[in-house]
Design a protein around this motif. Structure first.
Motif, PDB file in Angstrom:
ATOM      1  N   UNK A   1      -8.203  14.900  -6.451  1.00 33.85           N
ATOM      2  CA  UNK A   1      -7.683  15.805  -5.424  1.00 33.85           C
ATOM      3  C   UNK A   1      -8.425  15.660  -4.097  1.00 33.85           C
ATOM      4  N   UNK A   2      -9.547  14.979  -4.088  1.00 39.41           N
ATOM      5  CA  UNK A   2     -10.300  14.754  -2.855  1.00 39.41           C
ATOM      6  C   UNK A   2      -9.865  13.466  -2.162  1.00 39.41           C
ATOM      7  N   UNK A   3      -9.612  12.428  -2.953  1.00 36.91           N
ATOM      8  CA  UNK A   3      -9.247  11.137  -2.375  1.00 36.91           C
ATOM      9  C   UNK A   3      -7.779  11.097  -1.975  1.00 36.91           C
ATOM     10  N   UNK A   4      -7.470  10.317  -0.949  1.00 40.37           N
ATOM     11  CA  UNK A   4      -6.057  10.102  -0.639  1.00 40.37           C
ATOM     12  C   UNK A   4      -5.441   9.167  -1.673  1.00 40.37           C
ATOM     13  N   UNK A   5      -4.175   8.841  -1.522  1.00 42.03           N
ATOM     14  CA  UNK A   5      -3.462   8.047  -2.520  1.00 42.03           C
ATOM     15  C   UNK A   5      -4.009   6.637  -2.685  1.00 42.03           C
ATOM     16  N   UNK A   6      -4.431   6.021  -1.578  1.00 42.99           N
ATOM     17  CA  UNK A   6      -4.950   4.654  -1.610  1.00 42.99           C
ATOM     18  C   UNK A   6      -6.218   4.607  -0.766  1.00 42.99           C
ATOM     19  N   UNK A   7      -7.251   3.936  -1.303  1.00 45.73           N
ATOM     20  CA  UNK A   7      -8.480   3.726  -0.551  1.00 45.73           C
ATOM     21  C   UNK A   7      -8.793   2.230  -0.592  1.00 45.73           C
TER      22      UNK A   7
ATOM     23  N   UNK B   1       3.137   9.401   1.987  1.00 50.76           N
ATOM     24  CA  UNK B   1       3.872  10.656   2.133  1.00 50.76           C
ATOM     25  C   UNK B   1       5.347  10.448   1.809  1.00 50.76           C
ATOM     26  N   UNK B   2       5.782  11.103   0.745  1.00 55.81           N
ATOM     27  CA  UNK B   2       7.204  11.148   0.419  1.00 55.81           C
ATOM     28  C   UNK B   2       7.670  12.594   0.345  1.00 55.81           C
ATOM     29  N   UNK B   3       6.812  13.484  -0.122  1.00 57.11           N
ATOM     30  CA  UNK B   3       7.171  14.896  -0.176  1.00 57.11           C
ATOM     31  C   UNK B   3       6.015  15.794   0.246  1.00 57.11           C
ATOM     32  N   UNK B   4       4.782  15.361   0.022  1.00 59.04           N
ATOM     33  CA  UNK B   4       3.616  16.147   0.426  1.00 59.04           C
ATOM     34  C   UNK B   4       3.112  15.640   1.763  1.00 59.04           C
ATOM     35  N   UNK B   5       2.247  16.411   2.390  1.00 59.69           N
ATOM     36  CA  UNK B   5       1.867  16.198   3.766  1.00 59.69           C
ATOM     37  C   UNK B   5       1.035  14.983   4.111  1.00 59.69           C
ATOM     38  N   UNK B   6       0.990  14.692   5.419  1.00 63.57           N
ATOM     39  CA  UNK B   6       0.256  13.562   5.969  1.00 63.57           C
ATOM     40  C   UNK B   6      -1.225  13.902   6.146  1.00 63.57           C
ATOM     41  N   UNK B   7      -1.948  13.025   6.806  1.00 72.03           N
ATOM     42  CA  UNK B   7      -3.322  13.330   7.182  1.00 72.03           C
ATOM     43  C   UNK B   7      -3.247  14.273   8.381  1.00 72.03           C
ATOM     44  N   UNK B   8      -3.393  15.531   8.073  1.00 78.55           N
ATOM     45  CA  UNK B   8      -3.360  16.602   9.066  1.00 78.55           C
ATOM     46  C   UNK B   8      -4.780  16.757   9.635  1.00 78.55           C
ATOM     47  N   UNK B   9      -4.959  17.567  10.669  1.00 75.80           N
ATOM     48  CA  UNK B   9      -6.318  17.800  11.165  1.00 75.80           C
ATOM     49  C   UNK B   9      -7.258  18.322  10.064  1.00 75.80           C
TER      50      UNK B   9
ATOM     51  N   UNK C   1       6.099  14.506  11.652  1.00 75.58           N
ATOM     52  CA  UNK C   1       5.423  14.061  12.872  1.00 75.58           C
ATOM     53  C   UNK C   1       4.534  15.128  13.487  1.00 75.58           C
ATOM     54  N   UNK C   2       4.921  16.379  13.441  1.00 78.03           N
ATOM     55  CA  UNK C   2       4.123  17.437  14.068  1.00 78.03           C
ATOM     56  C   UNK C   2       2.874  17.791  13.252  1.00 78.03           C
ATOM     57  N   UNK C   3       2.782  17.308  12.026  1.00 74.44           N
ATOM     58  CA  UNK C   3       1.641  17.624  11.178  1.00 74.44           C
ATOM     59  C   UNK C   3       0.565  16.539  11.179  1.00 74.44           C
TER      60      UNK C   3
END
Length: 174
Positions: free
Chosen positions: A81-87, A102-110, A143-145
């Motif tokens: 849950x800490x790591x993103x999908x690919x490192x 990102x297909x349904x959950x959010x992007x790298x937000x602030x 895009x706004x996120x």
């Protein structure tokens, strides 16, 4: 019956070939199709020679993990849950690529960007933040996120990036 079920399930899996030649089958779905695109298309173009340190599958969150390498880079103990999908890690540049598919959950937000920065706070690696989408239409939904000081990669146009980095890439284009 079990053998027949397994054979049918494998037919719809998403085959992926890692940079080191290892092969896996990801569970079916758009998210894993995007992860395959990240590893097989994004990495050779934008992170050439990089090593895959982590790849989570929707069914197996620790499908591929290089725990010793992550520890060697002074990452804290790993939880999915800490790591993103690919490192990915480029030893040549000493860059770590944190990539959210990102297909349904959010992007790298602030907020997410700060969480990822916390992972490398004791490391000397330089983080690169990438949010990946399958299509431009998917990108438009989020895009706004997407955080400033990050990158966006869209699989349907794999040779291009969107840079949300202020004047870092400002200049004339010929």
């Amino acid at each position: 019956m079990k053998l027949q079920y397994e054979r049918q399930r494998n037919l719809v899996s998403v085959p992926i070939i890692l940079p080191n030649g290892e092969q896996f089958n990801l569970s079916p779905g758009d998210h894993n199709i995007l992860q395959k695109e990240i590893v097989e298309e994004f990495a050779p173009i934008f992170a050439p020679g990089s090593q895959l340190l982590y790849l989570g599958d929707t069914a197996n969150k620790f499908l591929h993990i290089e725990k010793e390498k992550l520890e060697g880079l002074k990452f804290p103990p790993v939880s999915h849950d800490k790591l993103p999908d690919v490192v990915l890690y480029s030893q040549q540049k000493n860059w770590v690529y944190f990539i959210e598919a990102v297909t349904s959950h959010g992007p790298i937000s602030p907020k997410r960007r700060l969480e990822l920065l916390d992972i490398v706070k004791d490391s000397d690696v330089k983080p690169v933040f990438v949010t990946a989408f399958l299509t431009t239409q998917d990108f438009k939904q989020f895009v706004t996120e997407v955080s400033w000081e990050t990158e966006v990669w869209i699989a349907e146009q794999p040779k291009h990036m969107i840079h949300l980095n202020g004047d870092k890439f400002m200049g004339p284009r010929y």
